[in-house]
Design a protein around this motif. Structure first.
Motif, PDB file in Angstrom:
ATOM      1  N   ARG A   1       3.547   8.231  -2.504  1.00  0.00           N
ATOM      2  CA  ARG A   1       2.791   8.971  -3.527  1.00  0.00           C
ATOM      3  C   ARG A   1       2.938  10.471  -3.293  1.00  0.00           C
ATOM      4  O   ARG A   1       1.989  11.249  -3.454  1.00  0.00           O
ATOM      5  CB  ARG A   1       1.304   8.570  -3.514  1.00  0.00           C
ATOM      6  CG  ARG A   1       1.004   7.201  -4.073  1.00  0.00           C
ATOM      7  CD  ARG A   1       1.182   7.118  -5.583  1.00  0.00           C
ATOM      8  NE  ARG A   1       0.205   7.901  -6.279  1.00  0.00           N
ATOM      9  CZ  ARG A   1      -0.974   7.434  -6.684  1.00  0.00           C
ATOM     10  NH1 ARG A   1      -1.290   6.163  -6.449  1.00  0.00           N
ATOM     11  NH2 ARG A   1      -1.826   8.179  -7.320  1.00  0.00           N
TER      12      ARG A   1
ATOM     13  N   ALA B   1       0.457   7.916 -11.823  1.00  0.00           N
ATOM     14  CA  ALA B   1      -0.293   6.717 -11.442  1.00  0.00           C
ATOM     15  C   ALA B   1      -0.077   5.580 -12.433  1.00  0.00           C
ATOM     16  O   ALA B   1      -0.058   4.407 -12.047  1.00  0.00           O
ATOM     17  CB  ALA B   1      -1.780   7.043 -11.334  1.00  0.00           C
TER      18      ALA B   1
ATOM     19  N   ARG C   1       0.849  -1.195   0.000  1.00  0.00           N
ATOM     20  CA  ARG C   1       0.000   0.000   0.000  1.00  0.00           C
ATOM     21  C   ARG C   1       0.879   1.238   0.000  1.00  0.00           C
ATOM     22  O   ARG C   1       1.996   1.212   0.503  1.00  0.00           O
ATOM     23  CB  ARG C   1      -0.908   0.035   1.240  1.00  0.00           C
ATOM     24  CG  ARG C   1      -1.888  -1.112   1.351  1.00  0.00           C
ATOM     25  CD  ARG C   1      -2.796  -0.930   2.540  1.00  0.00           C
ATOM     26  NE  ARG C   1      -2.045  -0.867   3.798  1.00  0.00           N
ATOM     27  CZ  ARG C   1      -2.594  -0.680   4.994  1.00  0.00           C
ATOM     28  NH1 ARG C   1      -3.904  -0.490   5.101  1.00  0.00           N
ATOM     29  NH2 ARG C   1      -1.838  -0.649   6.079  1.00  0.00           N
TER      30      ARG C   1
ATOM     31  N   VAL D   1      -2.437   2.766  -9.399  1.00  0.00           N
ATOM     32  CA  VAL D   1      -3.564   3.629  -9.032  1.00  0.00           C
ATOM     33  C   VAL D   1      -4.013   3.367  -7.600  1.00  0.00           C
ATOM     34  O   VAL D   1      -3.979   4.252  -6.748  1.00  0.00           O
ATOM     35  CB  VAL D   1      -4.731   3.439 -10.011  1.00  0.00           C
ATOM     36  CG1 VAL D   1      -5.908   4.325  -9.611  1.00  0.00           C
ATOM     37  CG2 VAL D   1      -4.293   3.740 -11.444  1.00  0.00           C
ATOM     38  N   PHE D   2      -4.433   2.126  -7.333  1.00  0.00           N
ATOM     39  CA  PHE D   2      -4.951   1.794  -6.001  1.00  0.00           C
ATOM     40  C   PHE D   2      -3.913   1.085  -5.129  1.00  0.00           C
ATOM     41  O   PHE D   2      -4.016   1.094  -3.914  1.00  0.00           O
ATOM     42  CB  PHE D   2      -6.195   0.914  -6.132  1.00  0.00           C
ATOM     43  CG  PHE D   2      -7.290   1.575  -6.925  1.00  0.00           C
ATOM     44  CD1 PHE D   2      -7.989   2.659  -6.414  1.00  0.00           C
ATOM     45  CD2 PHE D   2      -7.615   1.124  -8.191  1.00  0.00           C
ATOM     46  CE1 PHE D   2      -8.987   3.273  -7.140  1.00  0.00           C
ATOM     47  CE2 PHE D   2      -8.611   1.731  -8.928  1.00  0.00           C
ATOM     48  CZ  PHE D   2      -9.307   2.805  -8.402  1.00  0.00           C
ATOM     49  N   ARG D   3      -2.957   0.456  -5.748  1.00  0.00           N
ATOM     50  CA  ARG D   3      -1.892  -0.237  -5.019  1.00  0.00           C
ATOM     51  C   ARG D   3      -0.613  -0.169  -5.842  1.00  0.00           C
ATOM     52  O   ARG D   3      -0.658   0.079  -7.050  1.00  0.00           O
ATOM     53  CB  ARG D   3      -2.285  -1.685  -4.734  1.00  0.00           C
ATOM     54  CG  ARG D   3      -2.517  -2.517  -5.963  1.00  0.00           C
ATOM     55  CD  ARG D   3      -2.982  -3.916  -5.606  1.00  0.00           C
ATOM     56  NE  ARG D   3      -4.229  -3.889  -4.865  1.00  0.00           N
ATOM     57  CZ  ARG D   3      -5.441  -3.837  -5.431  1.00  0.00           C
ATOM     58  NH1 ARG D   3      -5.548  -3.768  -6.750  1.00  0.00           N
ATOM     59  NH2 ARG D   3      -6.520  -3.817  -4.697  1.00  0.00           N
TER      60      ARG D   3
END
Length: 335
Positions: free
Chosen positions: A55, A66, A14, A71-73
């Protein structure tokens, strides 16, 4: 090739703080045709690793990065944009390297250096390590050295050229000072007063302590300004750039990037953030400088792979001088 099947790697699943990075056992990769498998001895924890993990990117660049970071991970769960180690095995069609070669390499946007093994293209940014340096010293040539060469290729620097390096004590700044001096330029280093001795020892002709003086406040102009911090946009430093000079935005936000072409046309002063992709030739140049005593490794601290979280915490302070080395658990053949 090793009979082991797994390796230890520093992995993050993460985006977030240093505590998101932890050690995992992962399969050792096998070299594909055209690749080499490197048994890693050392890497560095750079500002790029910090930005990728957290990030923490310049304003406006979140959506653009991204695609590369995820993007999410995280797209690349093993960080590390450089590696120094020993060739463990080569894939088919590889003739430039053989098992046992000591090498340094840039992994670039694929990352992967914070692990016991990494596979890299044999025709990429990889070359034999300096014979005069340990692998922990040699790995410090990579990140700052090829970054600076990519930018310096956009300008003409030679004897008598005046170069100002903003952020002179970091990995990129210490490389910029040394490479600019190799080209014969006159170098002004912008850093805190506590780093004056360091940058002077690397060749800086004068030092501006940014805590006491704004380098843009006077009438002095420079042929090339290297901004390794991100606070020297063209609007602030235009008057400090000599006619026909250049601003190299090693760190820049989206607005700076979008305006750079227009600013170049309007002013006749080059404003650039876009560079090529330095490779093996640029690394080989750094190796030659190091082996001849003309390029000095700059190491702030060295951390063991098991202490990867502490290494990230230290880099997050923004106070590192030169490079933070990550020692992987394998012995250097020369040590």
């Amino acid at each position: 090739m090793t009979t082991e099947t797994t390796m230890t790697a520093a992995v993050y699943r993460r985006f977030g703080g240093p505590e998101e990075v932890h050690l995992e056992q992962r399969p050792i990769p096998s070299p594909k045709p055209g690749e080499v498998l490197i048994r890693v001895h050392a890497s560095t924890v750079s500002i790029a690793d910090h930005r990728s993990r957290a990030r923490d990117v310049p304003s406006g660049l979140g959506l653009l990065v991204a695609a590369g970071l995820g993007v999410f991970r995280p797209k690349h769960p093993i960080l590390g944009m450089d590696a120094a180690g020993v060739v463990e095995a080569v894939g088919s069609d590889v003739t430039a390297f053989t098992a046992g070669d000591r090498i340094i390499a840039a992994t670039g946007g694929a990352f992967g250096g914070h692990a016991e093994y990494v596979c890299l293209p044999a025709d990429g940014a990889i070359t034999r390590a300096p014979a005069s340096l340990t692998l922990e010293e040699a790995v410090t040539l990579v990140f700052g050295g090829i970054t600076v060469q990519g930018f310096f290729a956009r300008v003409s620097i030679g004897p008598g050229t005046s170069v100002l390096v903003n952020g002179a004590s970091g990995a990129v700044g210490t490389a910029a000072i040394q490479l600019a001096k190799q080209l014969g330029s006159d170098v002004t280093a912008v850093t805190s007063g506590g780093n004056a001795a360091l940058v002077t020892s690397l060749g800086a002709d004068r030092v501006i302590d940014y805590t006491r003086q704004d380098f843009t406040a006077g009438d002095e102009t420079y042929d090339v300004i290297v901004d390794g911090v991100g606070n020297a946009g063209f609007g602030r430093v235009e008057g400090s750039i000599a006619p026909g000079g250049a601003l190299l935005l090693i760190v820049g936000d989206l607005w700076s990037m979008l305006r750079s072409r227009w600013q170049t046309r309007r002013s006749g002063k080059l404003v650039t953030w876009n560079v090529g992709k330095p490779g093996a030739d640029e690394l080989a140049y750094l190796v030659a400088l190091a082996d001849s005593g003309r390029y000095r490794p700059v190491i702030d601290r060295t951390f063991e792979l098991a202490d990867i979280v502490e290494a990230h915490r230290y880099v997050d302070t923004g106070r590192k001088r030169g490079n933070v080395v990550l020692r992987i658990a394998h012995a250097d053949p020369l040590s």
